[in-house]
Structures are given as structure tokens and as C-alpha cells.
Design an enzyme around this catalytic site. Structure first.
Site, mmCIF file in Angstrom:
data_model
loop_
_atom_site.group_PDB
_atom_site.id
_atom_site.type_symbol
_atom_site.label_atom_id
_atom_site.label_comp_id
_atom_site.label_asym_id
_atom_site.label_seq_id
_atom_site.Cartn_x
_atom_site.Cartn_y
_atom_site.Cartn_z
ATOM 1 N N LYS A 3 -12.996 -5.659 10.624
ATOM 2 C CA LYS A 3 -13.786 -4.739 9.790
ATOM 3 C C LYS A 3 -15.241 -4.703 10.263
ATOM 4 O O LYS A 3 -15.870 -3.635 10.289
ATOM 5 C CB LYS A 3 -13.698 -5.178 8.328
ATOM 6 C CG LYS A 3 -12.305 -4.959 7.735
ATOM 7 C CD LYS A 3 -12.121 -5.721 6.453
ATOM 8 C CE LYS A 3 -10.781 -5.430 5.797
ATOM 9 N NZ LYS A 3 -10.436 -6.365 4.718
ATOM 10 N N ASP A 41 -9.352 -10.605 10.104
ATOM 11 C CA ASP A 41 -9.403 -9.350 9.346
ATOM 12 C C ASP A 41 -10.857 -8.922 9.118
ATOM 13 O O ASP A 41 -11.218 -7.766 9.367
ATOM 14 C CB ASP A 41 -8.678 -9.544 8.006
ATOM 15 C CG ASP A 41 -8.711 -8.305 7.151
ATOM 16 O OD1 ASP A 41 -7.894 -7.397 7.396
ATOM 17 O OD2 ASP A 41 -9.562 -8.225 6.241
ATOM 18 N N ARG A 53 11.558 -0.567 6.922
ATOM 19 C CA ARG A 53 12.353 -1.502 7.722
ATOM 20 C C ARG A 53 13.656 -1.862 7.003
ATOM 21 O O ARG A 53 14.657 -2.109 7.627
ATOM 22 C CB ARG A 53 11.529 -2.757 8.012
ATOM 23 C CG ARG A 53 11.676 -3.182 9.438
ATOM 24 C CD ARG A 53 10.715 -4.195 9.947
ATOM 25 N NE ARG A 53 10.033 -4.989 8.967
ATOM 26 C CZ ARG A 53 9.037 -5.791 9.263
ATOM 27 N NH1 ARG A 53 8.629 -5.897 10.498
ATOM 28 N NH2 ARG A 53 8.433 -6.499 8.335
ATOM 29 N N VAL A 58 0.840 -1.211 0.000
ATOM 30 C CA VAL A 58 0.000 0.000 0.000
ATOM 31 C C VAL A 58 0.874 1.261 0.000
ATOM 32 O O VAL A 58 0.660 2.176 -0.808
ATOM 33 C CB VAL A 58 -0.965 0.008 1.212
ATOM 34 C CG1 VAL A 58 -1.808 1.279 1.224
ATOM 35 C CG2 VAL A 58 -1.866 -1.234 1.190
ATOM 36 N N GLU A 106 -2.957 -10.324 4.132
ATOM 37 C CA GLU A 106 -2.245 -9.668 5.229
ATOM 38 C C GLU A 106 -0.846 -10.276 5.350
ATOM 39 O O GLU A 106 -0.599 -11.372 4.831
ATOM 40 C CB GLU A 106 -3.016 -9.870 6.538
ATOM 41 C CG GLU A 106 -4.364 -9.188 6.566
ATOM 42 C CD GLU A 106 -4.274 -7.694 6.334
ATOM 43 O OE1 GLU A 106 -3.610 -6.992 7.104
ATOM 44 O OE2 GLU A 106 -4.858 -7.206 5.345
HETATM 45 N N1 LIG Z 1 -2.744 -4.931 0.992
HETATM 46 C C1 LIG Z 1 -4.042 -4.603 0.984
HETATM 47 O O1 LIG Z 1 -4.791 -4.937 0.069
HETATM 48 C C2 LIG Z 1 -4.606 -3.808 2.093
HETATM 49 C C3 LIG Z 1 -3.888 -3.535 3.244
HETATM 50 N N2 LIG Z 1 -4.462 -2.803 4.238
HETATM 51 C C4 LIG Z 1 -3.704 -2.497 5.437
HETATM 52 O O2 LIG Z 1 -2.638 -1.631 5.076
HETATM 53 C C5 LIG Z 1 -1.532 -1.855 5.955
HETATM 54 C C6 LIG Z 1 -0.309 -2.168 5.115
HETATM 55 O O3 LIG Z 1 -0.571 -3.313 4.338
HETATM 56 P P1 LIG Z 1 0.403 -3.782 3.176
HETATM 57 O O4 LIG Z 1 0.997 -2.605 2.498
HETATM 58 O O5 LIG Z 1 -0.352 -4.773 2.386
HETATM 59 O O6 LIG Z 1 1.515 -4.538 4.023
HETATM 60 P P2 LIG Z 1 3.051 -4.782 3.631
HETATM 61 O O7 LIG Z 1 3.514 -5.864 4.532
HETATM 62 O O8 LIG Z 1 3.181 -4.952 2.166
HETATM 63 O O9 LIG Z 1 3.708 -3.380 4.025
HETATM 64 C C7 LIG Z 1 4.007 -3.008 5.327
HETATM 65 C C8 LIG Z 1 5.399 -2.406 5.287
HETATM 66 O O10 LIG Z 1 5.691 -1.817 6.557
HETATM 67 C C9 LIG Z 1 7.056 -2.094 6.832
HETATM 68 N N3 LIG Z 1 7.264 -1.960 8.279
HETATM 69 C C10 LIG Z 1 6.930 -2.814 9.255
HETATM 70 N N4 LIG Z 1 7.293 -2.338 10.441
HETATM 71 C C11 LIG Z 1 7.875 -1.145 10.226
HETATM 72 C C12 LIG Z 1 8.452 -0.161 11.055
HETATM 73 N N5 LIG Z 1 8.530 -0.306 12.367
HETATM 74 N N6 LIG Z 1 8.947 0.968 10.474
HETATM 75 C C13 LIG Z 1 8.882 1.127 9.131
HETATM 76 N N7 LIG Z 1 8.350 0.230 8.297
HETATM 77 C C14 LIG Z 1 7.855 -0.889 8.836
HETATM 78 C C15 LIG Z 1 7.298 -3.486 6.308
HETATM 79 O O11 LIG Z 1 8.674 -3.729 6.069
HETATM 80 C C16 LIG Z 1 6.480 -3.460 5.013
HETATM 81 O O12 LIG Z 1 7.252 -3.044 3.903
HETATM 82 C C17 LIG Z 1 -1.968 -2.974 6.904
HETATM 83 O O13 LIG Z 1 -2.523 -2.390 8.057
HETATM 84 C C18 LIG Z 1 -3.054 -3.680 6.122
HETATM 85 O O14 LIG Z 1 -3.972 -4.354 6.939
HETATM 86 C C19 LIG Z 1 -5.740 -2.308 4.151
HETATM 87 C C20 LIG Z 1 -6.497 -2.549 3.046
HETATM 88 C C21 LIG Z 1 -6.014 -3.345 1.946
HETATM 89 N N1 LIG Z 2 -6.104 -8.697 3.461
HETATM 90 C C1 LIG Z 2 -7.187 -7.802 3.248
HETATM 91 C C2 LIG Z 2 -6.676 -6.529 2.651
HETATM 92 C C3 LIG Z 2 -7.687 -5.475 2.663
HETATM 93 O O1 LIG Z 2 -8.247 -5.099 3.674
HETATM 94 C C4 LIG Z 2 -8.194 -8.427 2.310
HETATM 95 O O2 LIG Z 2 -7.858 -9.427 1.671
HETATM 96 O O3 LIG Z 2 -9.318 -7.930 2.235
#
Ligand SMILES: NC(=O)C1=CN([C@@H]2O[C@H](COP(=O)(O)OP(=O)(O)OC[C@H]3O[C@@H](n4cnc5c(N)ncnc54)[C@H](O)[C@@H]3O)[C@@H](O)[C@H]2O)C=CC1
Ligand SMILES: N[C@@H](CC=O)C(=O)O
Ligand code: NA
Length: 429
Positions: A206, A202, A47, A16, A191
Site C-alpha cells: 500500500k 501488505d 474455486r 469481498v 489476507e
Molecule cells: N478482506 C479485506 O478486508 C480486504 C481485501 N482486499 C483484497 O481483496 C482481495 C480479495 O480478498 P478477500 O475477499 O478477503 O479474500 P478471500 O480469500 O476471502 O477471497 C478470495 C476468493 O477468491 C477465490 N479464488 C482464488 N483463486 C481463484 C480462481 N483462480 N478463480 C476463481 N476464484 C478464485 C478463493 O476461493 C476465495 O473465495 C485480495 O486482493 C485482498 O488483498 C482489499 C482490501 C480489504
Molecule cells: N488484510 C488487509 C485487508 C485490507 O486491505 C488489512 O488488514 O488491512
């Protein structure tokens, strides 16, 4: 037009976050025009700093998210790290140091939403999270703002893209569970720990957020009844097809008929193929909202994935920046109704039950008697079998979950019932 830019700190640059950064850069002029001031990416906490991130100035990248949110010149912190800690502390620290927050973190909001909202209010800042529920679909803001004058009685839908993607693949192509989950993960839908998706944590998070907003009541993750989709089998899909249905993982939040309580639940359910939710494919989500004056509304769109989720994050970013320029804050938490959340036993719905029984005279009558004794009325029964064993599929009329549970326990105690092979709720009729 203000020329001094609003400064944005991005926490997390994964699926995201990288899309948020990309859109902020490629649409900078439009965002400036829409907000009335330029928005500048002032820091990106990651990270793994050595990773090459296209379009992001390496000078902005830091591993010290805490120092970034404490800088004091940040207007908006966008939290897309996920998980509870350090996200929770970073968000509260951001408020303390003068920033508003946009987050996509449903797990955190479902667990600690009340405390985070209180911190936002204490510091006169915004907390927005449209992306946290149903990805790109505008849902939080319509519930909180557009429907603020109406009375919502029910919110029901598909709110997890990963599990919808898996169930759709299993149903339409006969794909195996693991193969479909791996594909959903590769596409950026799942996730970080996909257990959150398939075990419905999840979707339950929601549902807690949606029920809280819809019913102006505090609904915690623990209040939501939860069943994942890992036990849905090809045989369940075959049974569903036999009755003109398919299987979806649904989130259902309801106000009781007397208005005095609410329920929230997430579980796989059979729905008729004629129901609009049956045709929601892939990682799409769809949510029905039923309210007193508006009637039935349906919200539909991409529920997961980097760019769709970033769209919702950017929408919030624009809203928060506009509020900031106008010296205002947007609508916050509303839990004044304080309705109790009833347990799952009080939910009333229909059930599809598959039983393995001995194929001999009187068994059907014995089974029917158990249903009657527990006040569960049978709608249809189908029997098939050979060699002294039979399979019974019973579909009930509406009954409480507690009555159904009592029925199933008593059925398991009958000598003639070899096993209860599946119990599934039937919704959408
Ligand atoms: N992927 C999706 O379709 C959706 C995701 N979300 C939410 O968005 C958020 C992010 O999801 P994604 O991008 O898919 O996850 P992701 O795992 O791809 O990205 C998270 C990033 O945060 C970094 N990270 C972790 N701890 C850290 C720290 N202490 N400091 C800096 N960076 C750090 C990780 O290295 C990773 O690159 C989550 O809360 C997820 O539930 C919500 C809706 C849809
Ligand atoms: N893991 C979640 C991401 C969006 O909220 C999903 O699959 O819906
Ligand atoms: Na949304």
C-alpha cells in the site's frame, strides 16, 4: 437511460466478492440510476462451485475464470481473487478482450502496477483500485484527482486493519498476539496468508502504491523499507506508555526536503497518545496527507472487512461504468517525475532504545559517548536497575537511520552493554 445492461464479471467470491455481489443485487435500482444504465452480474468465477452462495444465481457460477474474461461481452471485470497469478493474467486478458478492470489487489498492483496500467492504456480501458489501499476510505481517487493540482510532500498513516486490530487489542486488553490475529482472521480482515499483514508486506504494498501516486514516481514494493509487528512485546507497550505514547504500524512516504528524492517505509513506531493516529482503533485506518497548498488532510475509516471494501469496489464500478457509457477513460498512471527512492539509511526521525547494561560508575558516560561519536543527540535517558544490572532507555533527537544503526552496532560492542532489547522509531511529534 440506456436499457441494455453493462455486464460485470466477478472473479472471486470470498469475503469481498460476496459483498460486492450482494450490494450489486440489493442496490441494483440505485446503481442503474447513478450510472445511467443497468449493471448486470454476468458471471462469477469461483474455486469451489459446490458452495452455496446466497443471492447468486448458480447458473452464473463458473470455475473457468479465463473463459469468463474472454467472453467478449463483458464490460467490467472485478478482480477480488488476490495474489499475483492467475490474477495478473486474468486482468491483462480482460483488457485484451475489451473489458475495464476494478481490482482490490494491492500485492499485484505494487508489484506489476506499471505493466497493468500500460496494458489498460494500450487497450483504451480503465484500471481502478480504490479498495486496494485503506479499504473503504476514499484515498486513491482524492490523491489522483482532487489533489492533482497540489504538491504532496508526505503521506503517513495506518494502512493495515489486521495489525491495527492486533496492536489495539494487545494495548487495550492485554490480549496475546495469536488470539488477536485469530479474531482478525475470523472477522475477514486478514489476507489469505496473514503473514502478509503481520510482516507488513501488505502495508508495504500500500505504501508503494501511495508513494507512486503522491509523488508521480515509480515506487516498487522492493523500494519500501519494511518491518513487521511480530516482535512488538507487552514490554514495548509498557515503555511506550511510560513516555505518553502507544505503538502503531505506520506507513510513511516522504519527499526529501530538497525535493529531489523520496522515501517509503513501513514499521512499528511509538506515537504520542495525543496524536490523532493513537486513537485509531480496531481495523480502522487513518492517513494524513500533507501538501503544499492544502496543508494537512486526514482520511479516516474502515480499512478492512467485506462490506467496507465492497463499498470502495462498487464506487470504482460506478465510475468505470460511467466512463464506459461516456466513451472515456479515467485518469491512469502518472510517473513522470521519476524521482529516485532513497534507502532507509537516509530517513531522519527519533528513536527509543532500551539497553541492558552493567550498573557501575561510568557506564552512562560510555553510552552517551557512543551516541555523540555517531552524531546522534540524546533527548532523554531513564535508568532503573538493581543487583549490578540496569536498564537504560534512551530517546534521541532526530537523526538519520544510518547514524542510529552505527550507534547501535557500537553499543553492542561495549563490554558493559549486555544487550539492546528494543529499538523503536518515534513519530508524530
Ligand atoms: N478482506 C479485506 O478486508 C480486504 C481485501 N482486499 C483484497 O481483496 C482481495 C480479495 O480478498 P478477500 O475477499 O478477503 O479474500 P478471500 O480469500 O476471502 O477471497 C478470495 C476468493 O477468491 C477465490 N479464488 C482464488 N483463486 C481463484 C480462481 N483462480 N478463480 C476463481 N476464484 C478464485 C478463493 O476461493 C476465495 O473465495 C485480495 O486482493 C485482498 O488483498 C482489499 C482490501 C480489504
Ligand atoms: N488484510 C488487509 C485487508 C485490507 O486491505 C488489512 O488488514 O488491512
Ligand atoms: Na480505499
Amino acid at each position: 437511460m440506456r436499457t441494455r445492461p453493462l455486464k460485470v464479471a466477478l472473479l472471486g467470491c470470498g469475503v469481498v466478492g460476496s459483498e460486492v455481489a450482494r450490494i450489486m443485487t440489493t442496490h441494483a435500482d440505485d446503481l442503474t440510476a447513478r450510472i445511467g444504465a443497468p449493471v448486470e452480474l454476468a458471471g462469477v468465477a469461483v474455486r469451489r462451485p459446490s458452495k452455496v452462495r446466497a443471492g447468486i444465481d448458480p447458473a452464473l457460477v463458473t470455475t473457468d475464470a479465463t473463459a469468463l474474461v474472454k467472453r467478449g461481452d463483458i464490460d467490467v471485470v472485478v478482480e477480488v481473487i488476490g495474489g499475483i497469478e492467475p490474477a495478473r493474467t486474468l486482468i491483462t486478458t480482460a483488457f485484451e478482450h475489451g473489458a475495464s478492470v476494478v481490482s482490490a489487489n494491492k500485492a499485484l498492483l505494487a508489484q506489476d502496477g506499471a505493466a497493468l496500467h500500460a496494458a489498460a492504456v494500450e487497450h483504451g480501458k480503465d484500471l481502478y483500485y480504490e479498495a486496494a489501499v485503506a479499504g473503504a476510505i476514499p484515498l486513491i481517487r482524492p490523491l489522483r484527482e482532487s489533489l492533482a493540482g497540489d504538491k504532496i510532500n508526505r503521506v503517513m498513516g495506518i494502512v493495515n486493519g489486521t495489525t491495527n486490530f492486533i496492536l489495539d487489542k494487545m494495548d487495550s486488553t492485554g490480549a496475546g498476539y495469536q488470539e488477536a490475529l485469530d479474531e482478525a482472521t475470523a472477522l475477514g480482515y486478514a489476507e489469505a496468508d496473514p503473514t502478509a499483514d503481520v510482516e507488513a508486506f501488505d502495508a508495504a504494498a500500500k505504501a508503494a502504491i501511495l508513494a507512486g501516486i503522491a509523488f508521480h514516481t515509480r515506487v516498487r514494493l522492493d523500494d519500501v523499507y519494511r518491518e513487521g509487528m511480530t516482535e512488538v512485546t507487552a514490554a514495548d507497550f509498557a515503555s511506550a506508555k511510560g513516555m505518553g505514547c502507544t505503538i502503531k504500524l505506520l506507513a510513511i512516504c516522504e519527499r526529501a526536503a530538497d525535493g529531489g528524492s523520496v522515501t517509503a517505509r513501513v514499521h512499528p513506531a511509538m506515537i504520542p497518545l495525543t496524536h490523532p493516529l493513537a486513537s485509531v482503533r480496531g481495523a480502522y485506518n487513518a492517513v494524513f496527507v500533507e501538501s503544499e497548498a492544502a496543508g494537512q488532510l486526514m482520511f479516516y475509516g474502515p480499512g478492512a472487512g467485506g462490506a467496507p471494501t465492497a463499498s470502495a469496489v462498487l464506487g470504482d464500478l460506478v465510475a468505470v461504468c460511467r466512463n464506459r457509457l461516456g466513451g472515456a477513460t479515467g485518469p491512469g498512471d502518472s510517473a513522470y517525475a521519476q524521482l529516485p527512492v532513497s534507502p532507509m539509511g537516509e530517513v531522519v526521525t527519533r528513536y527509543h532504545i532500551s539497553l541492558d547494561v552493567a550498573d557501575k560508575p561510568g557506564v552512562l558516560a560510555q553510552v552517551a559517548t557512543v551516541f555523540a561519536e555517531h552524531g546522534v543527540s540524546i533527548d532523554t535517558v531513564r535508568q532503573s536497575g538493581k543487583d549490578g544490572e540496569a536498564s537504560l532507555v534512551v530517546v534521541t533527537h532526530r537523526a538519520s537511520d544510518a547514524s542510529l544503526a552505527g550507534t547501535v552496532e557500537a553499543l553492542r560492542g561495549l563490554d558493559t552493554v549486555r544487550g539492546v532489547s528494543s529499538i523503536m522509531r518515534v513519530e508524530g511529534e
